[in-house]
Design a protein around this motif. Structure first.
Motif, short mmCIF file in Angstrom:
data_model
loop_
_atom_site.label_atom_id
_atom_site.label_comp_id
_atom_site.label_asym_id
_atom_site.label_seq_id
_atom_site.Cartn_x
_atom_site.Cartn_y
_atom_site.Cartn_z
N GLU A 272 0.79 -1.45 -0.04
CA GLU A 272 0.01 0.01 -0.07
C GLU A 272 0.89 1.22 0.02
O GLU A 272 0.59 2.29 -0.71
N MET A 273 2.12 1.32 0.86
CA MET A 273 2.71 2.40 0.97
C MET A 273 3.53 2.61 -0.42
O MET A 273 3.75 3.62 -1.07
N CYS A 274 3.78 1.81 -1.00
CA CYS A 274 4.66 1.68 -2.45
C CYS A 274 3.68 2.21 -3.50
O CYS A 274 4.25 3.13 -4.16
N ASP A 275 2.52 1.93 -3.45
CA ASP A 275 1.45 2.18 -4.17
C ASP A 275 1.46 3.72 -4.22
O ASP A 275 0.92 4.76 -5.02
N GLY B 296 7.64 6.14 -6.83
CA GLY B 296 7.48 6.56 -8.23
C GLY B 296 6.62 7.86 -8.59
O GLY B 296 6.07 8.16 -9.35
N THR B 297 6.38 8.70 -7.04
CA THR B 297 5.74 9.93 -7.18
C THR B 297 6.67 11.25 -7.44
O THR B 297 6.25 12.40 -7.45
N GLU B 298 7.89 10.87 -7.81
CA GLU B 298 9.10 12.05 -8.20
C GLU B 298 8.98 13.07 -7.63
O GLU B 298 8.37 14.08 -8.06
N GLU C 103 6.96 14.32 -5.14
CA GLU C 103 5.69 14.83 -4.81
C GLU C 103 5.75 14.80 -3.24
O GLU C 103 5.02 15.56 -2.29
N HIS C 104 6.33 13.91 -2.36
CA HIS C 104 6.38 13.60 -1.18
C HIS C 104 7.81 13.97 -0.46
O HIS C 104 8.48 13.14 -0.70
N ALA C 105 7.97 14.98 0.20
CA ALA C 105 9.15 15.06 0.62
C ALA C 105 9.40 14.35 1.80
O ALA C 105 8.40 13.98 2.50
N PRO C 106 10.69 13.87 1.97
CA PRO C 106 10.82 12.62 3.26
C PRO C 106 10.41 13.50 4.63
O PRO C 106 10.65 14.68 4.81
N THR C 107 9.85 12.71 5.32
CA THR C 107 9.65 13.12 6.53
C THR C 107 10.55 13.24 7.55
O THR C 107 11.79 12.79 7.23
#
Length: 117
Positions: free
Chosen positions: A25-28, A32-34, A36-40
């Motif tokens: 689920e987390m991979c999905d 591959g979101t290039e 979009e989500h900065a590391p926490t």
């Protein structure tokens, strides 16, 4: 050839099967979101801790880094990092990575063995 590990923030799943589902689920959601989500912050601290032990591949002049990609932080997305380790160093590096994750309250999952570390 490399060995992959996944580390994420959150409650430890009840077992290996639940961890596998959560990992997929987390991979999905995050892989591959290039950008979009900065590391926490927690994942960024985890990567920094790994790099205290071995250098980033991009800075490894002595060929001692176990990481198969660099910069390592680029493998992080939001609360997840899914990263490759050189197969020749997988045993030592994955044990260290799992220990660091546990010490920081993070979940470490081995997708090859389909088990929590």
């Amino acid at each position: 050839m490399s060995y992959d590990l996944a580390v994420w923030e959150g409650a430890r799943p009840a077992g290996d099967v639940a961890a596998g589902r959560l990992f997929r689920e987390m991979c999905d959601r995050y892989i591959g979101t290039e950008g979009e989500h900065a590391p926490t912050d927690g994942i960024a601290r985890y990567v920094a801790a790994l790099l205290e032990r071995w250098p980033d591949l991009t800075e490894d002049e002595d060929d001692i880094s176990p990481w198969s990609t660099g910069p390592l932080i680029n493998e992080a997305s939001g609360p997840l990092i899914y990263f490759p380790v050189r197969y020749s160093m997988a045993e030592e590096a994955s044990a260290y990575a799992a220990d660091v994750a546990a010490s920081m309250g993070l979940v470490c999952y081995d997708p090859q063995a389909r088990r929590l570390r």
